[in-house]
Design an enzyme around this catalytic site. Structure first.
Site, PDB file in Angstrom:
ATOM      1  N   GLY A 261       0.831  -1.197   0.000  1.00 15.11           N
ATOM      2  CA  GLY A 261       0.000   0.000   0.000  1.00 15.11           C
ATOM      3  C   GLY A 261       0.867   1.248   0.000  1.00 15.11           C
ATOM      4  O   GLY A 261       0.775   2.082  -0.886  1.00 15.11           O
ATOM      5  N   ARG A 648       9.750  -2.429  21.604  1.00 16.22           N
ATOM      6  CA  ARG A 648       9.910  -3.872  21.611  1.00 16.22           C
ATOM      7  C   ARG A 648       9.564  -4.479  20.248  1.00 16.22           C
ATOM      8  O   ARG A 648       8.639  -4.014  19.582  1.00 16.22           O
ATOM      9  CB  ARG A 648       8.938  -4.423  22.639  1.00 16.22           C
ATOM     10  CG  ARG A 648       9.277  -5.788  22.988  1.00 16.22           C
ATOM     11  CD  ARG A 648       8.654  -6.148  24.288  1.00 16.22           C
ATOM     12  NE  ARG A 648       9.143  -7.460  24.596  1.00 16.22           N
ATOM     13  CZ  ARG A 648       8.429  -8.369  25.208  1.00 16.22           C
ATOM     14  NH1 ARG A 648       7.215  -8.076  25.613  1.00 16.22           N
ATOM     15  NH2 ARG A 648       8.941  -9.544  25.433  1.00 16.22           N
ATOM     16  N   ILE A 649      10.276  -5.497  19.867  1.00 14.55           N
ATOM     17  CA  ILE A 649      10.008  -6.163  18.597  1.00 14.55           C
ATOM     18  C   ILE A 649       9.197  -7.431  18.857  1.00 14.55           C
ATOM     19  O   ILE A 649       9.602  -8.292  19.639  1.00 14.55           O
ATOM     20  CB  ILE A 649      11.340  -6.482  17.872  1.00 14.55           C
ATOM     21  CG1 ILE A 649      12.036  -5.179  17.468  1.00 14.55           C
ATOM     22  CG2 ILE A 649      11.101  -7.376  16.656  1.00 14.55           C
ATOM     23  CD1 ILE A 649      11.269  -4.289  16.504  1.00 14.55           C
ATOM     24  N   ASN A 651       8.062  -9.754  16.464  1.00 13.38           N
ATOM     25  CA  ASN A 651       8.510 -10.895  15.674  1.00 13.38           C
ATOM     26  C   ASN A 651       9.751 -10.481  14.884  1.00 13.38           C
ATOM     27  O   ASN A 651       9.651  -9.706  13.930  1.00 13.38           O
ATOM     28  CB  ASN A 651       7.381 -11.332  14.736  1.00 13.38           C
ATOM     29  CG  ASN A 651       7.764 -12.537  13.894  1.00 13.38           C
ATOM     30  OD1 ASN A 651       8.929 -12.711  13.517  1.00 13.38           O
ATOM     31  ND2 ASN A 651       6.795 -13.368  13.590  1.00 13.38           N
ATOM     32  N   PRO A 652      10.923 -10.959  15.271  1.00 16.69           N
ATOM     33  CA  PRO A 652      12.159 -10.525  14.625  1.00 16.69           C
ATOM     34  C   PRO A 652      12.179 -10.797  13.122  1.00 16.69           C
ATOM     35  O   PRO A 652      12.808 -10.056  12.369  1.00 16.69           O
ATOM     36  CB  PRO A 652      13.242 -11.356  15.319  1.00 16.69           C
ATOM     37  CG  PRO A 652      12.645 -11.807  16.601  1.00 16.69           C
ATOM     38  CD  PRO A 652      11.166 -11.910  16.367  1.00 16.69           C
ATOM     39  N   GLY A 721       5.603   1.543  16.131  1.00 14.09           N
ATOM     40  CA  GLY A 721       5.435   1.139  14.736  1.00 14.09           C
ATOM     41  C   GLY A 721       6.781   1.060  14.043  1.00 14.09           C
ATOM     42  O   GLY A 721       7.727   1.769  14.399  1.00 14.09           O
ATOM     43  N   GLU A 724       7.457   2.454   8.688  1.00 15.48           N
ATOM     44  CA  GLU A 724       7.956   3.573   7.897  1.00 15.48           C
ATOM     45  C   GLU A 724       9.367   4.012   8.234  1.00 15.48           C
ATOM     46  O   GLU A 724      10.064   4.600   7.411  1.00 15.48           O
ATOM     47  CB  GLU A 724       6.977   4.750   8.008  1.00 15.48           C
ATOM     48  CG  GLU A 724       5.732   4.453   7.203  1.00 15.48           C
ATOM     49  CD  GLU A 724       4.558   5.336   7.529  1.00 15.48           C
ATOM     50  OE1 GLU A 724       4.320   6.275   6.773  1.00 15.48           O
ATOM     51  OE2 GLU A 724       3.872   5.083   8.535  1.00 15.48           O
TER      52      GLU A 724
HETATM   53 MO1  MOS Z   1       1.650   5.110   5.266  1.00 16.76          MO
HETATM   54  S1  MOS Z   1       2.352   6.602   4.088  1.00 16.76           S
HETATM   55  O1  MOS Z   1       0.981   5.963   6.529  1.00 16.76           O
HETATM   56  O2  MOS Z   1       0.829   3.925   4.507  1.00 16.76           O
END
Ligand code: MOS
Length: 757
Positions: A261, A648-649, A651-652, A721, A724
């Site tokens: 996406g 925290r991760i 799933n590596p 998150g 990005e």
């Molecule tokens: Mo992203 S640019 O928030 O899918």
């Protein structure tokens, strides 16, 4: 669902600290994607693959002027062509209000607030002027070429350069002020011992997901079903309901798999036009945009021109930081490309001037594209920091350490979790940064000049309010967790199965996470790297409610008698007392004794209030080794290391893939991606991946990624998150490595060989 309880939970603040912050039974395991077998076998069904009886196929005719009106439109020849069922233009299209716009309307999924095919007006080159629906895709495509349109052209604003004197501040940038001024940055700059003051340019980019935008739509009486490729099933439902003036309950959006996406799989004109045509025709319609169609009717990342000026004292105190500039935008959207956001939080500058303006252009609405703002903003800012390090004859990692702030430089808030210096330390060690020679053109490999570059990656923490999840726990020890969320390839179902399993005390195999359906409890969008933690917050609330229900059902005969949800935890397919683990009863036992087949709850996530108290961001350090040919100017990125600090991760394995994907997209931004735009006509000339270049395997070196894995105590499960942040800092790390290799500073993306000869 118990409405009263849901409301009560929704308005409680985030709890102090998630008790499972360090719990690691399922969290942290590198399990394979739960949908990997489906995908490898081709059994994951995407929006353009849904079989429907009596399906028809749509193709668009695109306008060829940037601004003006349709004078004449002749559809007779197209209507008479083989297989054609319908030609829709503004003359016969149903009357539809403009779709609600994202970030402006709480129900908005549309990137633009323009009405779709309602009159003769043309606002951008490429706007659909006719929809041809036929028995086959080939017949629709052929007939689209037989629609004849003439235009009354008006002067259009299609050049950022020619329009720059009309630059103006946008109303807001994602709700923040477009201008922040602290102290007197220009004066500080003028007095600084060391200063740089440069302009950086970044071009238009287009999203080039493997899956083209597609929708398969049908009507049953006045109920609309849309199989869509979308990052926002709920908002698409509410927007289509508004456009077709039907209740939301009469729109069903399904999007179980999305083939990438990156920000622009939202609502554009194609779903609206397909649904309108389908309603007129009384038959299901499929629209699959061509790559050219994606580039012309769904917006990409806009172009920017940015000034970054930095002034420092001899010992590396940052006296002044200026980051200003302009971006192209339209009057009918609201995505000003937040390139000044990184500078709001990264450095301890005493005086700051951060201001961005937009220039209104006649073009398709630009939109969010992976780390909108931050990806191109870090190119400018992190190139400038490197330039200052050169001017000061100081190592750029060391300079950034000296610039490290103790609190957020613009908001004054404490950081919720910030281990950037540690990420740099680990990254530098593993990359072998110490072997770098700061003198340009000092390292050679045959015809190649070798350089090392580094840059900071950063992206904000967002948790979107409004999500809810349901859990059904059955007597045989299985849980079905539902939320109308999204899987675009990042591993949503996998990590959410792990999270729910951890929360409920189940093995991951016993959990099914269901998503991608607007009939499920309301999900939040997959955007702004917010989805994982937004789902976790909702599932946590649901798990808590379920635990409460189970404790009630357990009654006085249970070892858990009298305990409250906060005193217990999920364990071994049951519930145990936290500080007296021997007090345990299995879910199955509780349900059987209560003579219940299952326990079912639905709960909404609490409001993300912590994000208003703390400066919450993800960080990283990007290390690049680039080779530049002395003969041809070609740049080859030979080695990459990303060292991240993103909470925290879970799933590596899926996380490493997210980081690498972001970095690869960053290599495209650094070296090749550029949407070619004809300023005379306002037409996007790039038509395919043959002329819109993205990195291929041979362009991508081995990418090493590591992370601090420090949980953020102010986030559910300690996570941030990660979708990005990978792309941020990459453009600058490449440019800085190219400078170290060649002594040439490229301030214009992409860094193509012509700029290095
Ligand atoms: Mo992203 S640019 O928030 O899918």
């Amino acid at each position: 669902m118990q409405k009263a309880i849901v409301t009560a939970i929704r308005f409680l603040p985030d709890r102090a600290t998630d008790p499972l912050l360090r719990s690691d039974r399922e969290i942290g395991r590198p399990i394979a994607r739960v949908d990997s077998v489906l995908k490898v076998r081709g059994r994951a069904r995407f929006a353009a693959e849904v079989p429907l009886h009596d399906l028809s196929y749509a193709a668009f005719v695109h306008g060829t002027i940037a601004r003006g009106r349709i004078d004449t439109i002749d559809t007779a020849q197209a209507e008479a062509a083989p297989g054609v069922l319908l030609v829709m233009t503004y003359k016969n299209a149903p009357r539809m209000p403009a779709p609600p716009m994202m970030m402006e309307d709480a129900k908005g999924a549309s990137a633009s607030k323009l009405p779709v095919m309602q009159d003769a007006t043309i606002r951008w080159n490429g706007e659909p002027v006719a929809v041809v629906v036929a028995q086959t895709q080939e017949e629709a495509d052929a007939a689209a070429g037989l629609v004849h349109v003439t235009y009354l052209q008006e002067p259009a604003a299609t050049s950022l350069d020619l329009q720059r004197q009309k630059a103006h501040p946008p109303k807001t940038i994602l709700g923040e002020s477009p201008r922040i001024e602290i102290g007197r940055a220009e004066r500080a700059l003028a007095r600084a011992v060391h200063a740089v003051d440069e302009t950086y340019r970044t071009p238009r980019h287009n999203h080039a997901a493997i899956e083209l935008h597609a929708a398969t739509v049908s009507w049953q009486d006045d109920t609309l079903t849309v199989h869509d490729a979308t990052q926002m099933v709920n908002l698409t439902r509410s927007s289509l309901a508004a456009v077709f003036r039907i209740p939301e309950a009469k729109v069903h959006v399904l999007s179980p798999f999305v083939g990438g996406g990156f920000g622009n799989k939202g609502l554009w004109s194609h779903q609206i036009l397909a649904a309108a045509a389908s309603r007129m025709l009384g038959r299901p319609v499929r629209i699959v945009l061509s790559r050219e169609g994606v580039f012309r009717i769904t917006g990409g990342r806009t172009l920017t021109e940015q000034r970054v000026a930095l002034g420092a004292t001899e010992d590396g105190t940052l006296e002044g930081l200026i980051h200003t500039g302009i971006a192209g935008m339209t009057t009918h959207n609201n995505c000003p490309e937040q390139f000044t956001f990184p500078a709001r939080h990264l450095y301890a500058a005493k005086n700051l001037l951060l201001a961005q303006e937009v220039v209104d252009l006649d073009m398709v609405a630009n939109t969010f594209m992976r780390a909108p703002g931050e990806s191109v903003g870090t190119f400018a800012l992190e190139s400038a920091v490197d330039e200052l390090a050169v001017a000061m004859n100081l190592d750029p990692v060391e300079l950034r350490r000296r610039f490290e702030p103790r609190k957020d430089p613009t908001s004054g808030r404490a950081f919720s979790s910030r281990n950037l210096v540690e990420a740099y330390r680990r990254g530098a060690e593993r990359f072998g940064w110490g072997r770098r020679n700061p003198v340009p053109r000092s390292q050679h490999q045959g015809e190649w000049l070798v350089g090392y570059g580094v840059a900071t990656a950063t992206y904000p923490y967002y948790r979107v309010p409004g999500g809810a999840a349901s859990i059904r726990l059955t007597q045989d020890g299985r849980a079905i967790v539902r939320m109308a969320s999204h899987e675009m390839g990042m591993g949503t179902a996998t990590v959410q199965s792990q999270h729910a399993a951890e929360r409920l005390g189940l093995p991951v195999e016993a959990v099914t996470f269901e998503y991608g359906d607007s009939d499920f409890p309301s999900g939040t969008l997959a955007g702004g790297s917010s989805q994982t933690v937004s789902i976790i917050a909702a599932v946590t609330a649901a798990a808590e409610m379920l635990t409460g229900e189970l404790l009630k059902l357990a009654g006085n005969d249970s070892p858990l008698a009298g305990l409250k949800p906060a005193e217990v935890e999920g364990w071994n397919q049951g519930i145990r007392q936290r500080d007296k683990p021997e007090n345990f009863e299995s879910h199955g036992s509780i349900l059987r004794r209560a003579q219940r087949e299952d326990g079912s709850v639905e709960a909404a996530a609490p409001m993300p209030l912590k994000a208003q108290k703390y400066s919450m961001h993800s960080y990283g350090a990007q290390f690049c080794e680039a080779w530049v040919s002395k003969q041809t100017g070609e740049v080859r990125v030979k080695r990459w290391l990303g060292s991240f600090d993103t909470g925290r991760i879970i799933n590596p394995r899926t996380a490493a893939s997210q980081f690498r994907g972001g970095i690869i997209m960053g290599l495209g931004l650094a070296l090749m991606e550029e949407t070619l735009f004809d300023e005379r006509t306002g037409r996007i000339m790039s038509r395919s991946l043959a002329d819109y270049h993205v990195p291929v395997h041979l362009d991508v070196p081995e990418i090493d990624v590591l992370w601090t894995d420090v949980p953020d105590p102010h986030s559910p499960m300690g996570v941030h998150g990660i979708g990005e942040i990978g792309i941020t800092g990459v453009g600058a790390a490449v440019a800085n490595a190219v400078y170290n290799a060649t002594g040439k500073r490229i301030r214009d993306l992409p860094i193509t060989l012509d700029k290095l000869l």
